[in-house]
Design a protein around this motif. Structure first.
Motif, PDB file in Angstrom:
ATOM      1  N   ALA A  66      -0.686   2.967   1.627  1.00  0.00           N
ATOM      2  CA  ALA A  66      -1.658   2.877   0.541  1.00  0.00           C
ATOM      3  C   ALA A  66      -2.629   4.055   0.579  1.00  0.00           C
ATOM      4  O   ALA A  66      -2.995   4.607  -0.460  1.00  0.00           O
ATOM      5  CB  ALA A  66      -2.424   1.555   0.642  1.00  0.00           C
ATOM      6  N   THR A 126       1.482   2.991  -6.190  1.00  0.00           N
ATOM      7  CA  THR A 126       0.603   2.377  -5.202  1.00  0.00           C
ATOM      8  C   THR A 126       0.797   0.871  -5.111  1.00  0.00           C
ATOM      9  O   THR A 126       0.247   0.234  -4.203  1.00  0.00           O
ATOM     10  CB  THR A 126      -0.871   2.657  -5.552  1.00  0.00           C
ATOM     11  OG1 THR A 126      -1.170   2.076  -6.831  1.00  0.00           O
ATOM     12  CG2 THR A 126      -1.128   4.158  -5.608  1.00  0.00           C
ATOM     13  N   THR A 127       1.555   0.289  -6.037  1.00  0.00           N
ATOM     14  CA  THR A 127       1.775  -1.158  -6.047  1.00  0.00           C
ATOM     15  C   THR A 127       2.509  -1.585  -4.774  1.00  0.00           C
ATOM     16  O   THR A 127       3.446  -0.928  -4.330  1.00  0.00           O
ATOM     17  CB  THR A 127       2.582  -1.566  -7.284  1.00  0.00           C
ATOM     18  OG1 THR A 127       1.937  -1.074  -8.458  1.00  0.00           O
ATOM     19  CG2 THR A 127       2.705  -3.088  -7.374  1.00  0.00           C
ATOM     20  N   ASP A 128       2.074  -2.692  -4.218  1.00  0.00           N
ATOM     21  CA  ASP A 128       2.694  -3.276  -3.023  1.00  0.00           C
ATOM     22  C   ASP A 128       2.627  -2.354  -1.809  1.00  0.00           C
ATOM     23  O   ASP A 128       3.467  -2.449  -0.904  1.00  0.00           O
ATOM     24  CB  ASP A 128       4.159  -3.650  -3.298  1.00  0.00           C
ATOM     25  CG  ASP A 128       4.297  -4.694  -4.405  1.00  0.00           C
ATOM     26  OD1 ASP A 128       3.370  -5.522  -4.544  1.00  0.00           O
ATOM     27  OD2 ASP A 128       5.309  -4.669  -5.125  1.00  0.00           O
ATOM     28  N   THR A 129       1.667  -1.460  -1.782  1.00  0.00           N
ATOM     29  CA  THR A 129       1.481  -0.612  -0.607  1.00  0.00           C
ATOM     30  C   THR A 129       0.299  -1.123   0.204  1.00  0.00           C
ATOM     31  O   THR A 129      -0.615  -1.763  -0.324  1.00  0.00           O
ATOM     32  CB  THR A 129       1.218   0.848  -1.000  1.00  0.00           C
ATOM     33  OG1 THR A 129       0.048   0.905  -1.828  1.00  0.00           O
ATOM     34  CG2 THR A 129       2.404   1.429  -1.747  1.00  0.00           C
ATOM     35  N   SER A 130       0.313  -0.847   1.474  1.00  0.00           N
ATOM     36  CA  SER A 130      -0.784  -1.240   2.355  1.00  0.00           C
ATOM     37  C   SER A 130      -0.823  -0.293   3.537  1.00  0.00           C
ATOM     38  O   SER A 130       0.122   0.467   3.776  1.00  0.00           O
ATOM     39  CB  SER A 130      -0.618  -2.680   2.836  1.00  0.00           C
ATOM     40  OG  SER A 130       0.587  -2.814   3.585  1.00  0.00           O
ATOM     41  N   GLY A 131      -1.940  -0.335   4.251  1.00  0.00           N
ATOM     42  CA  GLY A 131      -2.057   0.488   5.433  1.00  0.00           C
ATOM     43  C   GLY A 131      -1.990   1.964   5.114  1.00  0.00           C
ATOM     44  O   GLY A 131      -2.527   2.442   4.110  1.00  0.00           O
TER      45      GLY A 131
END
Length: 560
Positions: free
Chosen positions: A17, A9-14
């Motif tokens: 994530a 999940t690190t450095d995930t977005s939107g």
């Protein structure tokens, strides 16, 4: 495995994530479910567990109670989760492995367990587990509806007699009562009836709604809603609210055979808000010929004729205007600010079980009710007997409102009044009495030793539970928020000796068959019923016992 999912999940977005954390959530849920199954396996392996299978409160109940306390959920919710957990790990280990990877949600796991519940042949069950695990891990994500169809197709392939067929709408008729959790004191009723029963029901509530006099302030819809309550209470007519002394509809008091317990402060019933005095009438303007020809204007006192400040009358009739002046003249703050004090000056009440009841509705409930005064015992000495007096028992039930076991919400009216320190070592006094539903009462009394629960009660009604694993759970009286005066400390308990494991002479109620036998019998009946329903071929109806030919003229037909 789980740590790698969290790291992903690190450095995930939107959306990325959302997808990553959804998989982490499912994997965490899989470990929680596995822990439940592990608790049950450990309890079954404990010494003496076989003997307890015929106890009324058996090993399953003990584990479910522990799970419910840990999650602060009801016993039935915990029992359902335990059922899914045990069935998943004993019957569908390959699907459990897919669940542990976070590839499917708990809702899909529950669907697999429920739709495949009637498969009993070990080879068929193993093949079903393999097919489902492969489909859930390699195909595109499935909705619950799609998975139901998939499971049914696989079950029909490996064991045709275990298919869950959709019930007809007539067999699915039901009545669902849902208490609204918004604090409004209202509930919603959904019902699916036979058409002729629905017609009779509609005519019945309409007739009851019209038994009041024309001066009743409620609209027809409000009277129809109140008529359902009239039916529920067994009354023969709807109570009129016109408050006139010569009302022809209010000559006889309605009769009722149903008791609903409402806890309310004396302030709620006695100190009714008095309507403010009407403002003086202004002088009429001078009459002119032009004024005589003009359209009559609304009387400025018409709004004052209906007292919107009286909470008891504000429940009926047409709703008042939301604003006192045109919208174009309102500021944004005025438009978003409710009228101060609206339905808020009367102290709220509660139903037995903890459901919040606004003060105005409590006053309405008290209109035709029998009022019993609840007396706080204060520092009164213990009563010299095992069974508490009605006055003391009423106080304990109103103080606790629900079963005092962690997570249980059974209303106190359906509970036993339990001695925390068993009689005769513990006195019959409010500081030593609490409400426990029958299941948790038996669990506390008979499940002693390492697998049992221990409880300690404080003078203000707080109960400190110690679980079999040594963790503590604290429950406070349900009345503490709305009626803190009921939780005022009572006389301190002084034990007269060291109590035994449980009172001598009592025995745990026993089952005629074990839970496993009941479940196997249920599955067998369902399989036989499915076989009987599903074997219609060219007019031939088959059952496990008979086979007969049916002519087209007398062939059963489905009524829609």
């Amino acid at each position: 495995m789980f740590d790698s999912l969290v790291s992903a999940t690190t450095d995930t977005s939107g959306a990325g994530a959302v997808e990553s954390w959804q998989r982490v959530e499912s994997a965490a849920c899989a470990r929680r479910v596995a822990a439940m199954a592990g608790m049950f396996q450990t309890a079954c392996a404990a010494e003496g567990s076989g003997e307890r299978d015929l106890w009324c409160t058996d090993t399953w109940d003990a584990v479910a109670a522990h799970i419910g306390a840990a999650q602060r959920i009801t016993f039935h919710a915990a029992s359902n989760q335990l059922l899914i957990a045990v069935a998943l790990h004993e019957r569908f280990p390959q699907v459990a492995a897919v669940f542990a990877e976070g590839l499917i949600t708990y809702q899909l796991v529950r669907t697999v367990v429920q739709r495949g519940a009637l498969v009993v042949d070990p080879d068929a069950l193993h093949e079903l587990d393999r097919l489902l695990a492969e489909a859930l891990s390699t195909r595109e994500p499935m909705s619950t509806s799609t998975l139901e169809k998939t499971v049914d197709a696989f079950v029909a392939q490996v064991d045709p007699h275990a298919v869950h067929r959709t019930e007809t709408r007539a067999r699915g008729r039901s009545v669902d009562v849902r208490e609204d959790d918004d604090g409004s004191g209202m509930a919603t009723v959904y019902a699916t009836l036979f058409a002729h029963d629905a017609k009779a029901f509609d005519a019945r509530i309409d007739a009851l709604a019209r038994t009041v006099c024309p001066a009743d302030p409620r609209t027809l819809d409000q009277r129809r809603a109140d008529a359902i309550g009239t039916l529920a209470h067994g009354n023969d007519r709807l109570a009129c609210l016109c408050e006139t002394s010569d009302c022809p509809a209010a000559q006889n008091t309605p009769s009722t055979g149903v008791v609903v317990y409402v806890i309310a402060s004396a302030d709620t019933l006695d100190e009714r808000p008095t309507p403010p005095p009407a403002p003086p009438s202004p002088e009429p303007p001078p009459t002119t010929p032009d004024a005589e020809d003009a359209e009559p204007s609304a009387d400025v006192n018409d709004a004052a004729a209906v007292d919107s400040s009286n909470e008891c009358t504000a429940l009926d009739g047409e709703p008042p205007a939301m604003f006192t002046k045109p919208l174009r003249e309102l500021t944004l703050t005025e438009a978003l600010t409710p009228t101060p004090g609206r339905l808020a000056t009367i102290r709220p009440a509660a139903m037995m079980g903890g459901q919040f009841l606004p003060g105005a509705i409590a006053c309405r409930a008290a209109a035709e009710a029998t009022i019993t005064r609840i007396v706080h015992p204060g520092q009164a000495p213990p009563e010299p007997r095992y069974r508490p007096s009605k006055k003391l028992a009423d106080f304990v039930r109103c103080r606790d409102m629900t079963c005092r076991f962690p997570g249980c919400r059974a209303p106190a009216t359906n509970c036993d009044v339990d001695h925390t320190i068993p009689w005769p070592y513990g006195p019959t006094t409010a500081s030593n009495l609490k409400c426990l539903c029958r299941r948790h009462h038996l669990l506390k009394t008979f499940w002693d030793g390492q697998s049992g629960w221990r409880d300690q009660q404080l003078d203000d009604g707080t109960v400190i539970w110690t679980a079999p694993d040594g963790r503590t759970h604290i429950t406070t009286p349900g009345s503490r928020l709305l009626f803190p005066e009921l939780s005022e400390p009572t006389a301190t308990v002084v034990a007269s000796g060291v109590p035994t494991a449980h009172t001598a002479g009592l025995t745990m109620p026993r089952r005629k068959t074990t839970r496993a036998q009941d479940r196997a019998s249920h599955i067998q009946r369902e399989r036989e019923r499915e076989f009987e329903i599903g074997s219609d071929t060219e007019g031939v109806y088959s059952t496990p016992w008979t086979r007969r030919k049916v002519s087209p003229s007398n062939k059963p037909s489905q009524v829609r």
